[in-house]
Design a protein around this motif. Structure first.
Motif, PDB file in Angstrom:
ATOM      1  N   UNK A  22       0.835  -1.212   0.000  1.00  0.00           N
ATOM      2  CA  UNK A  22       0.000   0.000   0.000  1.00  0.00           C
ATOM      3  C   UNK A  22       0.864   1.254   0.000  1.00  0.00           C
ATOM      4  N   UNK A  23       2.006   1.215   0.704  1.00  0.00           N
ATOM      5  CA  UNK A  23       2.901   2.372   0.758  1.00  0.00           C
ATOM      6  C   UNK A  23       3.539   2.661  -0.600  1.00  0.00           C
ATOM      7  N   UNK A  24       4.118   1.629  -1.236  1.00  0.00           N
ATOM      8  CA  UNK A  24       4.805   1.928  -2.497  1.00  0.00           C
ATOM      9  C   UNK A  24       3.814   2.183  -3.630  1.00  0.00           C
ATOM     10  N   UNK A  25       2.596   1.638  -3.536  1.00  0.00           N
ATOM     11  CA  UNK A  25       1.569   1.965  -4.532  1.00  0.00           C
ATOM     12  C   UNK A  25       1.182   3.441  -4.424  1.00  0.00           C
ATOM     13  N   UNK A  26       1.000   3.913  -3.192  1.00  0.00           N
ATOM     14  CA  UNK A  26       0.696   5.327  -2.978  1.00  0.00           C
ATOM     15  C   UNK A  26       1.827   6.217  -3.467  1.00  0.00           C
ATOM     16  N   UNK A  27       3.046   5.848  -3.107  1.00  0.00           N
ATOM     17  CA  UNK A  27       4.213   6.656  -3.469  1.00  0.00           C
ATOM     18  C   UNK A  27       4.367   6.759  -4.982  1.00  0.00           C
ATOM     19  N   UNK A  71      11.983 -22.036  -1.271  1.00  0.00           N
ATOM     20  CA  UNK A  71      12.923 -21.199  -2.025  1.00  0.00           C
ATOM     21  C   UNK A  71      12.177 -20.079  -2.744  1.00  0.00           C
ATOM     22  N   UNK A  72      11.021 -20.411  -3.318  1.00  0.00           N
ATOM     23  CA  UNK A  72      10.211 -19.415  -4.002  1.00  0.00           C
ATOM     24  C   UNK A  72       9.745 -18.336  -3.037  1.00  0.00           C
ATOM     25  N   UNK A  73       9.365 -18.746  -1.830  1.00  0.00           N
ATOM     26  CA  UNK A  73       8.917 -17.798  -0.809  1.00  0.00           C
ATOM     27  C   UNK A  73      10.040 -16.818  -0.454  1.00  0.00           C
ATOM     28  N   UNK A  74      11.248 -17.340  -0.335  1.00  0.00           N
ATOM     29  CA  UNK A  74      12.408 -16.503   0.000  1.00  0.00           C
ATOM     30  C   UNK A  74      12.766 -15.571  -1.158  1.00  0.00           C
ATOM     31  N   UNK A  75      12.867 -16.139  -2.366  1.00  0.00           N
ATOM     32  CA  UNK A  75      13.199 -15.334  -3.540  1.00  0.00           C
ATOM     33  C   UNK A  75      12.156 -14.253  -3.785  1.00  0.00           C
ATOM     34  N   UNK A  76      10.899 -14.587  -3.517  1.00  0.00           N
ATOM     35  CA  UNK A  76       9.800 -13.648  -3.709  1.00  0.00           C
ATOM     36  C   UNK A  76      10.043 -12.345  -2.958  1.00  0.00           C
ATOM     37  N   UNK A  77      10.440 -12.466  -1.687  1.00  0.00           N
ATOM     38  CA  UNK A  77      10.690 -11.280  -0.865  1.00  0.00           C
ATOM     39  C   UNK A  77      11.949 -10.541  -1.318  1.00  0.00           C
ATOM     40  N   UNK A  78      12.977 -11.306  -1.671  1.00  0.00           N
ATOM     41  CA  UNK A  78      14.230 -10.688  -2.143  1.00  0.00           C
ATOM     42  C   UNK A  78      13.986  -9.872  -3.411  1.00  0.00           C
ATOM     43  N   UNK A  79      13.214 -10.436  -4.338  1.00  0.00           N
ATOM     44  CA  UNK A  79      12.920  -9.742  -5.595  1.00  0.00           C
ATOM     45  C   UNK A  79      12.173  -8.431  -5.337  1.00  0.00           C
ATOM     46  N   UNK A  80      11.252  -8.432  -4.368  1.00  0.00           N
ATOM     47  CA  UNK A  80      10.520  -7.205  -4.049  1.00  0.00           C
ATOM     48  C   UNK A  80      11.461  -6.145  -3.468  1.00  0.00           C
ATOM     49  N   UNK A  81      12.365  -6.579  -2.606  1.00  0.00           N
ATOM     50  CA  UNK A  81      13.348  -5.652  -2.020  1.00  0.00           C
ATOM     51  C   UNK A  81      14.217  -5.024  -3.112  1.00  0.00           C
ATOM     52  N   UNK A  82      14.722  -5.865  -4.018  1.00  0.00           N
ATOM     53  CA  UNK A  82      15.572  -5.364  -5.107  1.00  0.00           C
ATOM     54  C   UNK A  82      14.798  -4.413  -6.024  1.00  0.00           C
ATOM     55  N   UNK A  83      13.518  -4.709  -6.255  1.00  0.00           N
ATOM     56  CA  UNK A  83      12.692  -3.855  -7.113  1.00  0.00           C
ATOM     57  C   UNK A  83      12.501  -2.470  -6.502  1.00  0.00           C
ATOM     58  N   UNK A  84      12.294  -2.418  -5.179  1.00  0.00           N
ATOM     59  CA  UNK A  84      12.138  -1.120  -4.501  1.00  0.00           C
ATOM     60  C   UNK A  84      13.437  -0.328  -4.581  1.00  0.00           C
ATOM     61  N   UNK A  85      14.570  -1.003  -4.412  1.00  0.00           N
ATOM     62  CA  UNK A  85      15.872  -0.326  -4.510  1.00  0.00           C
ATOM     63  C   UNK A  85      16.042   0.274  -5.912  1.00  0.00           C
ATOM     64  N   UNK A  86      15.696  -0.511  -6.942  1.00  0.00           N
ATOM     65  CA  UNK A  86      15.791  -0.019  -8.318  1.00  0.00           C
ATOM     66  C   UNK A  86      14.841   1.157  -8.555  1.00  0.00           C
ATOM     67  N   UNK A  87      13.644   1.086  -7.993  1.00  0.00           N
ATOM     68  CA  UNK A  87      12.702   2.194  -8.127  1.00  0.00           C
ATOM     69  C   UNK A  87      13.257   3.479  -7.525  1.00  0.00           C
ATOM     70  N   UNK A  88      13.864   3.358  -6.362  1.00  0.00           N
ATOM     71  CA  UNK A  88      14.469   4.530  -5.715  1.00  0.00           C
ATOM     72  C   UNK A  88      15.557   5.141  -6.585  1.00  0.00           C
ATOM     73  N   UNK A  89      16.364   4.279  -7.190  1.00  0.00           N
ATOM     74  CA  UNK A  89      17.462   4.754  -8.045  1.00  0.00           C
ATOM     75  C   UNK A  89      16.912   5.435  -9.297  1.00  0.00           C
ATOM     76  N   UNK A  90      15.943   4.787  -9.941  1.00  0.00           N
ATOM     77  CA  UNK A  90      15.397   5.315 -11.191  1.00  0.00           C
ATOM     78  C   UNK A  90      14.609   6.612 -10.968  1.00  0.00           C
ATOM     79  N   UNK A  91      13.849   6.672  -9.886  1.00  0.00           N
ATOM     80  CA  UNK A  91      13.088   7.884  -9.592  1.00  0.00           C
ATOM     81  C   UNK A  91      14.031   9.046  -9.302  1.00  0.00           C
TER      82      UNK A  91
END
Length: 398
Positions: A22-27, A71-91
């Protein structure tokens, strides 16, 4: 009952992941709107998000045949973290909107994978008697956080900016990652049905078709969602202004009362879970009928205070019905089929939601707003009667 570490870890994962969503959707919505000054471009975020979750639900069976569940459960969270980092960089570097949309699509896709995995985790860690209580605990806390999250998100944006809201999302997802590590779930791949991805998806439909009562509960949920966008912001705002004759303040009151009602409903199930475990199909029908009747009463009422009271009643009625329904589905699906069926269910529900926004939006422009709620209430009652007769014929054959 004393819940195990896996349950509490799942609870933390669900709450932190959904609040982060909800936070990153709003942002991102705020960022795109400020950048383009366009409602269309900013609303594309919601459209892309829902569309991506449809794809993740349909493809979950393909993914779990190739990647182990834990493994999918773990990777799922890691991928979301990396995506937010990339969003911060690109924005920060004013990247092209297409890149932002692509990251939103990826984020929503991996976020949508979590829900069917959650059902599998609950199936492995809770017995049938405690499933309703466990679900109500997760649901009540989730509703409280989502309710407060949109208020907090707007306040954070106004105080410290949308980029810091993304940073907060990153912190929440990091907390989710720590919790995920402690979740106990059998770490194996799902049984391969076919090397052809299309056949794998179709096998999920075939599997669902062999479970007529579960199938029809899912059909009912899709139909409810199809007529359920009467509660989205634009429709309720028009109802408040044109039918109740009140200003935007009462729009907030209506929304707040609805969420308060859903929270109360979850606590009711938590308190009386054994009662709701008894004859679940009968109770689903009863609460559907109650919801339909409340909608009809809501549509004909013109007194604002009574409207608030009716919405306050709608919340717990819907929430109790949904928890009973989800509990029944989880309890009556084998572990090996859980991810496939719940993934398919989530996709069908999201497709219904997309169509619902279009259908209800179109009808709202052509008839008086109160009749939208009347029609929805009547259809809900009809669905309840038909399902009641169907379940009696099938004698609870699952």
């Amino acid at each position: 009952m004393q819940y195990n570490l896996s349950f509490y870890s799942l609870l933390i994962t669900q709450l932190s992941t959904n609040l982060a969503f909800s936070f990153y959707t709003m942002a991102l919505t705020y960022y795109v709107y400020n950048l383009t000054n366009s409602v269309f471009y900013s609303s594309l975020i919601t459209f892309i998000s829902v569309g991506s979750k449809i794809l993740s639900g349909l493809s979950i069976s393909i993914i779990t045949e190739r990647i182990k569940v834990k493994s999918l459960l773990t990777f799922n969270t890691i991928f979301q973290i990396l995506s937010i980092i990339l969003l911060l960089i690109f924005i920060k570097n004013s990247a092209n909107l297409i890149i932002i949309y692509a990251l939103i699509m990826f984020l929503s896709f991996v976020n949508g994978i979590f829900t069917p995995l959650k059902s599998r985790i609950l199936k492995e860690n809770l017995d049938k008697e405690n499933m309703a209580k466990g679900l109500s605990i997760i649901t009540s806390l989730d509703q409280i956080l989502l309710f407060s999250g949109w208020i907090l998100g707007a306040w954070i944006i106004s105080m410290i900016g949308n980029n810091n809201l993304l940073v907060l999302s990153l912190v929440l997802l990091s907390l989710a990652f720590i919790a995920v590590i402690n979740i106990k779930i059998e770490n194996k791949k799902e049984e391969i049905n076919s090397k052809n991805p299309i056949r794998t998806i179709m096998s999920s439909f075939s599997l669902l078709n062999r479970k007529p009562l579960i199938r029809n509960l899912i059909v009912i949920e899709c139909l409810e969602v199809l007529i359920g966008s009467i509660w989205i912001g634009s429709v309720t705002l028009k109802f408040v202004q044109e039918h109740l004759g009140q200003d935007v303040t009462w729009w907030g009151y209506i929304n707040a009362n609805y969420y308060l009602g859903t929270i109360f409903g979850a606590f009711v199930v938590m308190k009386y879970s054994k009662l709701f475990n008894h004859q679940p199909i009968k109770k689903i029908v009863i609460f559907m009928m109650l919801y339909g009747i409340l909608l009809i009463l809501y549509s004909v009422n013109v007194i604002d205070i009574i409207a608030l009271f009716l919405v306050l009643l709608v919340g717990p009625v819907l929430q109790i019905k949904d928890i009973i329904q989800e509990t029944f589905i989880i309890n009556n699906i084998d572990e090996k089929d859980m991810i496939k069926i719940t993934g398919l269910k989530n996709s069908l529900v999201q497709v219904s939601f997309l169509f619902s926004i279009l259908i209800v939006g179109y009808i709202t422009d052509h008839i008086e707003i109160q009749y939208i709620y009347t029609i929805s209430g009547i259809i809900t009652c009809i669905i309840a009667v038909i399902f009641s007769k169907f379940s009696k014929i099938k004698k609870l054959h699952i």
